[in-house]
Write a protein that holds these residues in place. Structure first.
Motif, PDB file in Angstrom:
ATOM      1  N   TRP A 222       0.815  -1.213   0.000  1.00  0.00           N
ATOM      2  CA  TRP A 222       0.000   0.000   0.000  1.00  0.00           C
ATOM      3  C   TRP A 222       0.849   1.264   0.000  1.00  0.00           C
ATOM      4  O   TRP A 222       0.410   2.298  -0.514  1.00  0.00           O
ATOM      5  N   ARG A 223       2.073   1.189   0.516  1.00  0.00           N
ATOM      6  CA  ARG A 223       2.973   2.347   0.405  1.00  0.00           C
ATOM      7  C   ARG A 223       3.295   2.621  -1.062  1.00  0.00           C
ATOM      8  O   ARG A 223       3.372   3.768  -1.491  1.00  0.00           O
ATOM      9  N   ALA A 224       3.475   1.535  -1.838  1.00  0.00           N
ATOM     10  CA  ALA A 224       3.722   1.700  -3.283  1.00  0.00           C
ATOM     11  C   ALA A 224       2.558   2.398  -3.965  1.00  0.00           C
ATOM     12  O   ALA A 224       2.742   3.080  -4.978  1.00  0.00           O
ATOM     13  N   ALA A 225       1.356   2.238  -3.393  1.00  0.00           N
ATOM     14  CA  ALA A 225       0.158   2.883  -3.952  1.00  0.00           C
ATOM     15  C   ALA A 225      -0.070   4.275  -3.379  1.00  0.00           C
ATOM     16  O   ALA A 225      -1.066   4.917  -3.700  1.00  0.00           O
ATOM     17  N   GLY A 226       0.852   4.732  -2.527  1.00  0.00           N
ATOM     18  CA  GLY A 226       0.748   6.085  -1.993  1.00  0.00           C
ATOM     19  C   GLY A 226      -0.052   6.198  -0.712  1.00  0.00           C
ATOM     20  O   GLY A 226      -0.412   7.303  -0.305  1.00  0.00           O
ATOM     21  N   ILE A 227      -0.334   5.067  -0.058  1.00  0.00           N
ATOM     22  CA  ILE A 227      -1.122   5.073   1.170  1.00  0.00           C
ATOM     23  C   ILE A 227      -0.268   4.540   2.318  1.00  0.00           C
ATOM     24  O   ILE A 227       0.288   3.438   2.229  1.00  0.00           O
ATOM     25  N   LYS A 228      -0.180   5.306   3.400  1.00  0.00           N
ATOM     26  CA  LYS A 228       0.556   4.866   4.578  1.00  0.00           C
ATOM     27  C   LYS A 228      -0.392   4.150   5.525  1.00  0.00           C
ATOM     28  O   LYS A 228      -1.433   4.685   5.901  1.00  0.00           O
ATOM     29  N   ILE A 229      -0.046   2.923   5.903  1.00  0.00           N
ATOM     30  CA  ILE A 229      -0.859   2.157   6.847  1.00  0.00           C
ATOM     31  C   ILE A 229       0.036   1.726   8.009  1.00  0.00           C
ATOM     32  O   ILE A 229       1.263   1.771   7.906  1.00  0.00           O
ATOM     33  N   PRO A 230      -0.561   1.295   9.128  1.00  0.00           N
ATOM     34  CA  PRO A 230       0.248   0.903  10.288  1.00  0.00           C
ATOM     35  C   PRO A 230       1.171  -0.277   9.983  1.00  0.00           C
ATOM     36  O   PRO A 230       0.984  -1.010   9.014  1.00  0.00           O
ATOM     37  N   ARG A 231       2.133  -0.492  10.874  1.00  0.00           N
ATOM     38  CA  ARG A 231       3.182  -1.490  10.620  1.00  0.00           C
ATOM     39  C   ARG A 231       2.746  -2.930  10.853  1.00  0.00           C
ATOM     40  O   ARG A 231       3.031  -3.808  10.031  1.00  0.00           O
ATOM     41  N   THR A 232       2.073  -3.221  11.960  1.00  0.00           N
ATOM     42  CA  THR A 232       1.811  -4.611  12.305  1.00  0.00           C
ATOM     43  C   THR A 232       0.412  -5.055  11.874  1.00  0.00           C
ATOM     44  O   THR A 232      -0.467  -4.225  11.622  1.00  0.00           O
ATOM     45  N   SER A 233       0.216  -6.368  11.836  1.00  0.00           N
ATOM     46  CA  SER A 233      -1.103  -6.895  11.456  1.00  0.00           C
ATOM     47  C   SER A 233      -2.171  -6.488  12.467  1.00  0.00           C
ATOM     48  O   SER A 233      -3.308  -6.182  12.087  1.00  0.00           O
ATOM     49  N   GLN A 234      -1.804  -6.457  13.762  1.00  0.00           N
ATOM     50  CA  GLN A 234      -2.777  -6.040  14.775  1.00  0.00           C
ATOM     51  C   GLN A 234      -3.168  -4.570  14.612  1.00  0.00           C
ATOM     52  O   GLN A 234      -4.350  -4.219  14.729  1.00  0.00           O
ATOM     53  N   GLN A 235      -2.192  -3.733  14.324  1.00  0.00           N
ATOM     54  CA  GLN A 235      -2.484  -2.306  14.112  1.00  0.00           C
ATOM     55  C   GLN A 235      -3.309  -2.101  12.850  1.00  0.00           C
ATOM     56  O   GLN A 235      -4.220  -1.275  12.824  1.00  0.00           O
ATOM     57  N   GLN A 236      -2.989  -2.845  11.812  1.00  0.00           N
ATOM     58  CA  GLN A 236      -3.758  -2.723  10.566  1.00  0.00           C
ATOM     59  C   GLN A 236      -5.206  -3.154  10.804  1.00  0.00           C
ATOM     60  O   GLN A 236      -6.143  -2.515  10.315  1.00  0.00           O
ATOM     61  N   TRP A 237      -5.401  -4.224  11.553  1.00  0.00           N
ATOM     62  CA  TRP A 237      -6.747  -4.686  11.884  1.00  0.00           C
ATOM     63  C   TRP A 237      -7.487  -3.645  12.713  1.00  0.00           C
ATOM     64  O   TRP A 237      -8.667  -3.386  12.503  1.00  0.00           O
ATOM     65  N   HIS A 238      -6.806  -3.022  13.630  1.00  0.00           N
ATOM     66  CA  HIS A 238      -7.450  -2.068  14.540  1.00  0.00           C
ATOM     67  C   HIS A 238      -7.760  -0.743  13.855  1.00  0.00           C
ATOM     68  O   HIS A 238      -8.824  -0.152  14.067  1.00  0.00           O
ATOM     69  N   ASP A 239      -6.849  -0.266  13.011  1.00  0.00           N
ATOM     70  CA  ASP A 239      -6.943   1.114  12.523  1.00  0.00           C
ATOM     71  C   ASP A 239      -7.663   1.266  11.179  1.00  0.00           C
ATOM     72  O   ASP A 239      -8.225   2.339  10.904  1.00  0.00           O
ATOM     73  N   LEU A 240      -7.638   0.247  10.357  1.00  0.00           N
ATOM     74  CA  LEU A 240      -8.199   0.393   9.013  1.00  0.00           C
ATOM     75  C   LEU A 240      -9.709   0.112   9.002  1.00  0.00           C
ATOM     76  O   LEU A 240     -10.256  -0.447   9.947  1.00  0.00           O
ATOM     77  N   THR A 241     -10.349   0.515   7.920  1.00  0.00           N
ATOM     78  CA  THR A 241     -11.800   0.376   7.791  1.00  0.00           C
ATOM     79  C   THR A 241     -12.195  -1.090   7.628  1.00  0.00           C
ATOM     80  O   THR A 241     -11.697  -1.786   6.737  1.00  0.00           O
ATOM     81  N   HIS A 242     -13.101  -1.557   8.480  1.00  0.00           N
ATOM     82  CA  HIS A 242     -13.570  -2.940   8.404  1.00  0.00           C
ATOM     83  C   HIS A 242     -14.674  -3.061   7.348  1.00  0.00           C
ATOM     84  O   HIS A 242     -15.563  -2.216   7.270  1.00  0.00           O
ATOM     85  N   VAL A 243     -14.594  -4.101   6.537  1.00  0.00           N
ATOM     86  CA  VAL A 243     -15.636  -4.401   5.545  1.00  0.00           C
ATOM     87  C   VAL A 243     -16.029  -5.865   5.696  1.00  0.00           C
ATOM     88  O   VAL A 243     -15.271  -6.685   6.219  1.00  0.00           O
ATOM     89  N   ARG A 244     -17.233  -6.188   5.226  1.00  0.00           N
ATOM     90  CA  ARG A 244     -17.681  -7.572   5.304  1.00  0.00           C
ATOM     91  C   ARG A 244     -16.860  -8.455   4.362  1.00  0.00           C
ATOM     92  O   ARG A 244     -16.468  -8.022   3.275  1.00  0.00           O
ATOM     93  N   LYS A 245     -16.640  -9.672   4.776  1.00  0.00           N
ATOM     94  CA  LYS A 245     -15.896 -10.596   3.928  1.00  0.00           C
ATOM     95  C   LYS A 245     -16.590 -10.777   2.579  1.00  0.00           C
ATOM     96  O   LYS A 245     -15.932 -10.929   1.543  1.00  0.00           O
ATOM     97  N   SER A 246     -17.913 -10.743   2.578  1.00  0.00           N
ATOM     98  CA  SER A 246     -18.654 -10.897   1.326  1.00  0.00           C
ATOM     99  C   SER A 246     -18.432  -9.728   0.372  1.00  0.00           C
ATOM    100  O   SER A 246     -18.720  -9.833  -0.822  1.00  0.00           O
ATOM    101  N   ASP A 247     -17.916  -8.615   0.890  1.00  0.00           N
ATOM    102  CA  ASP A 247     -17.664  -7.428   0.064  1.00  0.00           C
ATOM    103  C   ASP A 247     -16.192  -7.271  -0.287  1.00  0.00           C
ATOM    104  O   ASP A 247     -15.786  -6.229  -0.811  1.00  0.00           O
TER     105      ASP A 247
END
Length: 202
Positions: A125-150
């Motif tokens: 996602w950095r290559a796409a110009g978006i900065k996201i948190p470092r760890t999987s737990q932080q990414q799960w906590h901080d990013l927008t949740h969507v349904r698996k079906s979506d």
């Protein structure tokens, strides 16, 4: 002689205006009142008996409808990539992940030669110009949740109840992941491990 020329000129202008109005109308779905007594609502009706001003007004109305319909056609053919910044960036993130296939997993790795699971998603996602948190737990906590079906390409799929693993969805029920020490970055089915949920960088 002058009156004859004036009459001829008037007839010529009227014929030209009628031809122009009918030509534009044919492009826009407009109709001639002599050919279709009951026009479709919204269409421009062209009556050959109209005077110059009426024909000119009809031509202008038909031209306006032509421009409107052209814009609608352009809207229909615009690429979704240009319509949605997420889709455009997600495709970059997915392509980045694909280029890392076969590289080794290294705990704490953030590239370019080796990655851990969240290091791969971070750099994709950095290559796409978006900065996201470092760890999987932080990414799960901080990013927008969507349904698996979506889920859609570029989304991040988080695994296990402690959010200890993550991969990037690439479409067709597949993710790319950096699995564990001694393994290499690879494609896997989205359900290869227990899915905690899906998050979307936005």
């Amino acid at each position: 002689m002058s009156s004859i020329r004036t009459a001829d000129s008037h007839r010529w202008r009227r014929s030209a205006c009628l031809a122009l109005a009918l030509a534009i109308a044919s492009l826009t779905g407009a109709t001639s009142s002599t050919a279709q007594p009951t026009p479709v609502p919204g269409d421009t009706v062209i009556d050959p008996a109209w005077n110059l001003d009426q024909l000119a007004a009809a031509a202008a109305a038909a031209a306006a409808r032509s421009q409107e319909r052209l814009m609608m056609l352009l809207d229909d053919v615009v690429s979704p990539v240009t319509q949605s910044p997420f889709v455009s960036r997600a495709s970059i993130a997915v392509e980045f992940a694909k280029r890392q296939l076969g590289k080794p997993y290294v705990w704490g790795g953030v590239g370019p030669e080796a990655f851990d699971c969240s290091g791969l998603t971070l750099q994709a996602w950095r290559a796409a110009g978006i900065k996201i948190p470092r760890t999987s737990q932080q990414q799960w906590h901080d990013l927008t949740h969507v349904r698996k079906s979506d889920v859609r390409p570029g989304d991040l799929v988080v695994y296990f109840q402690d959010a200890s693993h993550i991969g990037i969805y690439i479409g067709d029920g597949q993710i790319i992941q950096a699995p564990k020490p001694g393994k290499v970055i690879k494609r896997s089915p989205i359900d290869a491990m227990p899915v905690l949920g899906v998050v979307r960088p936005e």
